[in-house]
Every structure is written in C-alpha cells, then in structure tokens.
Design a protein around this motif. Sequence first.
Motif, mmCIF file in Angstrom:
data_model
loop_
_atom_site.group_PDB
_atom_site.id
_atom_site.type_symbol
_atom_site.label_atom_id
_atom_site.label_comp_id
_atom_site.label_asym_id
_atom_site.label_seq_id
_atom_site.Cartn_x
_atom_site.Cartn_y
_atom_site.Cartn_z
ATOM 1 N N GLY A 273 89.930 74.707 21.414
ATOM 2 C CA GLY A 273 89.895 74.400 22.773
ATOM 3 C C GLY A 273 89.970 72.904 23.181
ATOM 4 O O GLY A 273 90.966 72.500 23.938
ATOM 5 N N ARG A 274 89.322 72.125 22.161
ATOM 6 C CA ARG A 274 89.379 70.762 22.253
ATOM 7 C C ARG A 274 90.731 70.405 21.907
ATOM 8 O O ARG A 274 91.484 69.452 22.741
ATOM 9 N N GLN A 275 91.251 70.904 20.943
ATOM 10 C CA GLN A 275 92.713 70.282 20.334
ATOM 11 C C GLN A 275 93.647 70.892 21.463
ATOM 12 O O GLN A 275 94.762 70.267 21.447
ATOM 13 N N HIS A 276 93.612 71.784 21.875
ATOM 14 C CA HIS A 276 94.479 72.600 22.916
ATOM 15 C C HIS A 276 94.575 71.313 24.308
ATOM 16 O O HIS A 276 95.411 71.237 24.727
ATOM 17 N N ARG A 277 93.181 71.032 24.436
ATOM 18 C CA ARG A 277 93.269 69.969 25.692
ATOM 19 C C ARG A 277 94.208 68.725 25.293
ATOM 20 O O ARG A 277 94.610 68.002 25.895
ATOM 21 N N PHE A 278 93.975 68.340 23.726
ATOM 22 C CA PHE A 278 94.815 67.284 23.526
ATOM 23 C C PHE A 278 96.205 67.312 23.566
ATOM 24 O O PHE A 278 97.006 66.482 24.112
ATOM 25 N N LEU A 279 96.693 68.503 23.425
ATOM 26 C CA LEU A 279 98.130 68.910 23.424
ATOM 27 C C LEU A 279 98.585 68.930 24.926
ATOM 28 O O LEU A 279 99.731 68.333 25.230
ATOM 29 N N VAL B 285 101.023 59.667 15.772
ATOM 30 C CA VAL B 285 100.647 60.975 16.220
ATOM 31 C C VAL B 285 100.856 62.190 15.281
ATOM 32 O O VAL B 285 99.952 62.760 15.016
ATOM 33 N N ARG B 286 101.706 62.072 14.427
ATOM 34 C CA ARG B 286 102.069 63.150 13.614
ATOM 35 C C ARG B 286 101.061 63.546 12.642
ATOM 36 O O ARG B 286 100.520 64.551 12.480
ATOM 37 N N ALA C 116 99.427 67.319 12.518
ATOM 38 C CA ALA C 116 99.543 68.345 11.502
ATOM 39 C C ALA C 116 98.239 69.200 11.207
ATOM 40 O O ALA C 116 98.385 69.952 10.456
ATOM 41 N N THR C 117 97.252 68.451 11.496
ATOM 42 C CA THR C 117 95.796 69.349 11.463
ATOM 43 C C THR C 117 95.716 70.245 12.323
ATOM 44 O O THR C 117 94.744 71.093 12.173
ATOM 45 N N CYS D 254 108.432 69.897 22.051
ATOM 46 C CA CYS D 254 107.939 68.335 21.619
ATOM 47 C C CYS D 254 107.211 68.375 20.467
ATOM 48 O O CYS D 254 107.490 67.417 19.657
ATOM 49 N N CYS D 255 106.153 69.206 20.361
ATOM 50 C CA CYS D 255 105.352 69.136 19.294
ATOM 51 C C CYS D 255 105.939 69.145 17.823
ATOM 52 O O CYS D 255 105.857 68.376 16.730
ATOM 53 N N HIS D 256 106.919 70.298 17.873
ATOM 54 C CA HIS D 256 107.433 70.511 16.784
ATOM 55 C C HIS D 256 108.633 69.544 16.219
ATOM 56 O O HIS D 256 108.796 69.231 15.070
ATOM 57 N N LEU D 257 109.195 68.921 17.262
ATOM 58 C CA LEU D 257 110.032 67.736 16.992
ATOM 59 C C LEU D 257 109.416 66.549 16.320
ATOM 60 O O LEU D 257 110.012 66.041 15.408
ATOM 61 N N ILE D 258 108.316 66.401 16.749
ATOM 62 C CA ILE D 258 107.480 65.316 16.311
ATOM 63 C C ILE D 258 106.840 65.691 14.937
ATOM 64 O O ILE D 258 107.205 64.672 13.923
#
Length: 888
Positions: free
Chosen positions: A252-258, A284-285, A289-290, A306-310
């Motif tokens: 949930g916290r990581q989803h907030r970051f994204l 950011v990468r 990646a984690t 965008c996340c996958h392009l990074i």
Amino acid sequence: MPYCTVVIIGYNDAERLPRAVRSVLRQTLRDLEVIVVDDASTDGTAQVMSTLQQADRRVRYLRREHNSGGCGAPRNDGLDAASAPFIMFLDSDDELPRHACKSLLAEIERTGADFVAGQISRYYEPSGRLERYYPALFARRRVVEGIAEDPELFLDSFSTNKLYDTGFLRRHALRFPEDIHYEDHVFATEVYALSERFAVVPWVVYHWHRAPEPASISQSIADMDNVRHRIIAAERSDRVLRDYGRDDLVPGRQHRFLRQDLRVYLNPLPARDLVWAKEFAAVVRPYLATVPHEIIDRLDPMNRVCCHLILDDRVDDLRVAVRSLTGAAAPPRAAIRHQGRTYWGTTLSPGMDITRLRLAELPFTATRLRHEVTEIAADGGRIAMTVHTYDPFGVLPTGWTASFRYGRQSFPIHPHPSGDGYVSEFGFVPRDKGEPRIAFTRDSDGHTTTDRLLVDPNLAPISVNGHTVQAVGQSAFLRITAPIQRRIMGRLKREVLARVSTPAMKLRVYKALIKVVPRRRDLALFEADCGKGYTGSPRAIYEELRRRELPIGVIWSASRNRAAFPQDAGLVRRMSWRYIWIMARAGIWVDSHGFPLAYPKPPGTRYLQTWHGQGIKSIGFDAPDLRADFAGPRDQWRAAVARWDALISPSEEFSRRFVPSNGYTGPVFRYGTPRCDALVRGEVVPQVWEKLEISPDKKILLYAPTYRDHAKSSGRSVRVDLEMMADELAADWVIILRTHPIERYTLPQHLRHFVRAAGSYPEINDLMLASDALLTDYSSVMCDYALTGKPMLFYIDDWDDYRLTERGVYHDLPTIAPGPCLTTTRDLIICLRALPAVHTSFSEKYAAFRTFWCGEERGTAAARVVEDFFAAPLARPVTSRPVVWGTP
C-alpha cells in the motif's frame, strides 16, 4: 493547561509568518497555545515574533542556534515543548481555517482516536483558487480501525492536516527524521503503523499555500537532491513498516509512491532536458526495481508504461509517454494491436499494455491523433509552423479533408504522408484567441475528429499581430491569446454591460414596457427547457402550427445549442434585451418549464404551460425547494403559476397530483402530451445511429438518470458502474447516457467506446425510439418510455435516501415498476443478459403502468391543443376550479 498546541515552524519567512500565527489566534477554540520554532532565521523573524508575543500571551517563541536544513528538527522541538494534550503542526507559509482546531478536537474526543485527519485544500496564489487534495479520501466521516482497513490513506502522508493525541506520540517516542526532507512521509508511516484507531473528517482543516515561484521543499522539484530525498523517504518508510512487522502494509505504501510521489516528477518532465531526465531515471530506478511488478501493474496504464520505461532505461520514450499523463493527455506516437490487446509504442511487452484506455476502440469523433509542432516561428506578420501528425490506431480513412481551427477561425490544410504519419506546413495571421486544433473530416459521413497541438514546453512566447502564441500546461499544448488591449476592452465592455444589463434593470424596463406596448395577437414566444433546445411539447405544437399554416409568428427562446433549431425558425437569446421586448410584445407564451419567475404576464397575453413530465417524484409545493415554510419562494412560485391560462395534462394521475400541488386553478387540456405523439406513432429517426456512431449490430441501452436535489450539477446521478458494464457488455451493447439538463458529468475517455454522452442531443424522443431498453432511476422519462412497450430497468441503490431525505415520492416505485428494481451493477448486467425473459416476467405490471400513466396518449395531443388554444379562443374563462378538457 491549554487544550491544543499548534507548532509553527519557519525559516527566513518573517513576511508570511504573522499570517500563519494569526490564523491560529483567530481559531474558535480559544484555549490553545502557539509555539513558533524559528530554525535560526537570518531575517526579521525575531522582531516579528516579539511583536506577536506582546500582542497575545498564548504565543511562545523558540529559536534554534543553528539551522537544521529541514523541517524535522524544529517540529521535534515543538513537540518536546508542547504542554497541551493534543497537538497540530503548521508551516509558516500556510494557514488554518477558523474552525480547524475546535472541530478536530471535538472529533478526537468523540471517537477516542489516536489522531484525526481532515481535508487539505491547496490555495493557489495569487488567483485565490482553492483545490481539495484527493477529496475522495475524505469524502466520508469515519473511524478507521488501523491503516490496513484502508491502505489508500497512505496517500495522505502529511503531518499538518491532523490533530494528534500528544500522549500517543510520546508513548511511542514518535519523532520526525532530522536528516532528510519529506520527513513527514516517514513520520506519517510510523504513525499509521502504530495507530489502532484514527478518524477521518470531510471538512477542510488546512490551507496549503502554493506560491507562483518555488518557495518550499515540495515545490523545488527541479532540484535532483529533491528527488533523492523523496526516494530516501520512501525507502525508510518501507523499512519502518517492516521493522514493526507490518510487511502487509508495504504494498500500500509503495503504491502511494507510484501514484503520487513519482508523478510529482513525471508530470513536469516534458519541460526538462534530456540530461535531467536521464539522471532522474537513474536516481529512481534502483528503488523502483524493488517494487513488485504486481504493484506496478495496479497503476493506470500510462503511469505503468512510464514505470516500465524507467526500468528499461528508455528515457527518450519516457519523454514521449509522460505527455499522456496530464493536460492534453496525448495519445502515443505509435501503438500495436495484437490478439485484441493494445500496446504503447512498437514493442509487444506486457508492461506496455494500454488496452484499458480503449483508445483503439473509440468512435471516429472521439478518436485520438497526436499532433506535434516541430517548427514554429514568426514570419513577418504571420505564424509559420510545421506539424507532425501521428495516427497510432490507424483510424484515418482513405478519404478525408483537414483543417486548422482556433477560436472562430478555420482554414484548410494539406497534410502529406511522411514516414510514420503526416506532415503539415502552413502559416496564418492570428485573428482570434483559442487553443488550436487540427481537424480531420471523413468524406464518407462528414464526421470530424479534432485534437490539440503539442509544442515544446520551453517555447518562448511569440507575439504576432498583437496576439501571443505560447505553450500551456505541463503536457504543453499550444494556445493563442488576444492582445492585451483587446482583453482590457473586452473586460471593460463586460463590466459596463453587467452594470447596465442587471436582472433588476431588465425587470424594471419590462414592467414599464407591458404598461405601454400593445400586444400582438399573432406573435408567440416559444421556449423549451428554459431555452436549452428545440424539443418537447413546444416543438410538437410548433410543428403542428406550421403544418396548419396558421397566421401566427413564432419566436423561439434559445440559450444554447442554436444549431438544433430549424434554419427558418426565428430565434432570440434568452434574457437578452430583445427577449425582454418580445416577452412584453407577444400575445402568446408557450413553454415547458417556466418563463422567468419574477416577470408578470402582460395584460391580454395568453400563456400555455405544457410542462415537461410526470412521474413519481414530488412536485410543486411538495418538492424540497418549496415545501419549507419560507414565504418568498412559495409566493413567487404561486404568482408564476397564476400566469398560466391553460395547462396540458397527460393523465388523470397528473391532474390529480400536479394541479393541486402547484395551486393551479385554470383550464386543463387532458389530451395526452404533444411531445409523446411521436412515441405513439413510433417514428424512428435513422440518423441517431449515424450521429452517435453506433453500429447497427449493437443493442442500445438508454441510461437516463435524474438529478439529486442535494447534489445538483455534481455528476452523482450516474450511479451505475459504467466500467464494469463496459467490461461485461461492450461486445453486444452501447449505452446512450442522457443525463438531466442541470447535471454536470464528464464521461471518462476510456469509456467512450461503450458510452455515448448524449446530454446535449436535441431530442430525447429520438433516443427513446432508437433504444432497445431504458435504464433509469426516478426520472419522469419512465412514463413516456412506457409508450414504446420496450423493456425498462430501474437502478435505485439510494431509494431510501431519495424518498425519505431527498426529493420525496408519491408512489412506491418497487411496487409499481414495470421492470426490475436493482441496487447493484452486477444484478443489472445479469438482467440485461436475460432481458427478453425479464421483460416478459413484468408484462402485467408493464400493462398496468402504461394504462395508469399513458391512458390519454393517442398521438393527437398536438393537433387538439392547437385547435383549442390557437385556432379557437378558450371556451371557458379562468375559474376557481380546474376546467378539464378532453375527459373521456
């Protein structure tokens, strides 16, 4: 001991600090203390604080010897010094609304929560615009039994919109990190991890000021160290949760970051240079990646791309993709269709899947083309530009014409094929303001698709012919603004007209006119839906007048959608000075809702009220806006009704309910409803399919909900889950969404392949006749639709609220409904899949419903009304009791 401590931190902010302090001192909770922690300012903060302390003894001042470089240390100093059982934090450049402390204190005492969180409102300087931050998070007042109950609340990682139990913070030795920025993200994460019970309230408790120039850490996002600090805060927040054994909360916290933190930097990325973008991706990468792929896959399609392009180090592609995130939400340059799926770019990769956006399935008028301005410059007194157009979904047919449009200007252009699209080269002299678009019109049917032009975000404004051409928004589309002199003159003109043409002035002139201007017996003023269209019973009566060629001149009131009126119809803009003149001059008034309420009917004018519907909803003095015992509105409506010389009634039930509930005592024409004559005759208009771009092999569901009195213009009348319906039914069905005229609902782009927004379609009869079934709630459309004999479904998930606390009803809909009454979208989908059998099961109720509401409808209402009201004088004068014409 005060009830509440408010800790204000500041550094070199002497100018704005007094505003923050005074916002606390003005709180309706008087028993509080203000602790100002000065992080070793070098400006006049000490002198300002001396004055504030002398003016109010509740102010305390703490000054650090050395600047900490962040917000954590001064906030910890304030926490240590607090003497109250409850504490809030405030930044020196922000403010508290007047009731923030008292309302939060009452809530924390009522609930026994560890803290209470309220709505933040961003205050944009200098415009003064307020914008709520993630309002959906705070939509309901509630108590949350731990963050696991609602992980979406990780989006609220502010420390400043909350009132904390000081004992709770001290028992757990909760502190702000002092070595990083975004310390509140880590602090909030730890608070969430430890709290077993907290409360959420829907009202605004914090005004977050946003200055035009970067003036705070959260606005300094172009600084790469800012990115690094946010990444560190994210890593530490994840570690905090794991240290407390709350690994279940990390997703949930990581989803907030994204969703939030990463987007802060992606949105303005189009304006960054390639070097910055590469460094940003490199920073950011490692953290990205984690993050497990299943969390990234929960994102909306373009954010996921965008996340996958990074992750794949495709920075050039990233700079193209980010322009699809905000503003113009540009489509891709290229896309691939494979086995029913759509992929961004030219790579068949799961991470590039954008099928959910349904961009490849849109009707032509809604389809997306990407127009990029590759060259633009002033060329003498002209703007010369080159535009590259990409057709990622291959929607352009072989036959089309193209044009360049802005404001009221339009001229043809001639794009030519070039590699992966088309290139247009042209020039023009700016003569109007607006957002330029390139339009492609299909030769086969005349349908047009348009899209805005993307431009270099760092384009320096170009001035030609007094107009300015510039980039606007984070995704950077082109805009032309008018010369400053024209804008000033336009504003002055509007101000002068506003002073001269006030409603009060128009009413005074009108009342004077009707005393001296003679009436023209052969002139009629027609109005449907307060001037919104050429529709309803006024239209049916008008067309009957024309068929008979009666010597009556008709002027139509039009407030918008003037193109929907016949080309030879006389039009007047509603509430214009000419409208006032025609109201005073016309010997006949005809409308479906009500001419302006405050305007008395001229002596000798005859007023035919057709009304616009019947049904189960309360009406007139029984409706919410008039049922309260306030004399002003009730007296005004009573006087407005007294203007009517004749009323059209579609049924005995209408006469029984509507007439007394509105206090009407004049003649009643019970001939049926003129607008329903077309439904009785079943005159299907084939152009509906063409205009709305609906394939003949698709079944049509007309969805026509009514508004909610307590939420007008909110869009909340659209209550079914259209996304679920699209997923389940798009292969066989299309929805025509006909919202109420006073509703405001924006259809999401990813649903336009399945839903056709028809709120502005000129004639609802066309939609009823073209549809295969009706979905409604409490709308009067149900009574008209019964004439078609086609299936009806009723979505009434708020039935108890609507009948008891909202509008109120005369009939129990679940008892009389000629179709299933549903409360979930899943049940609605099941009924649609078995619609013939469902419709048959309601045959007896349907027949009774039709007899009850449509017993007078014979398809001759317009002719009979014209005969009695226009072709011959009224047979009887107004009496104290209704005169009913056409009674069987």
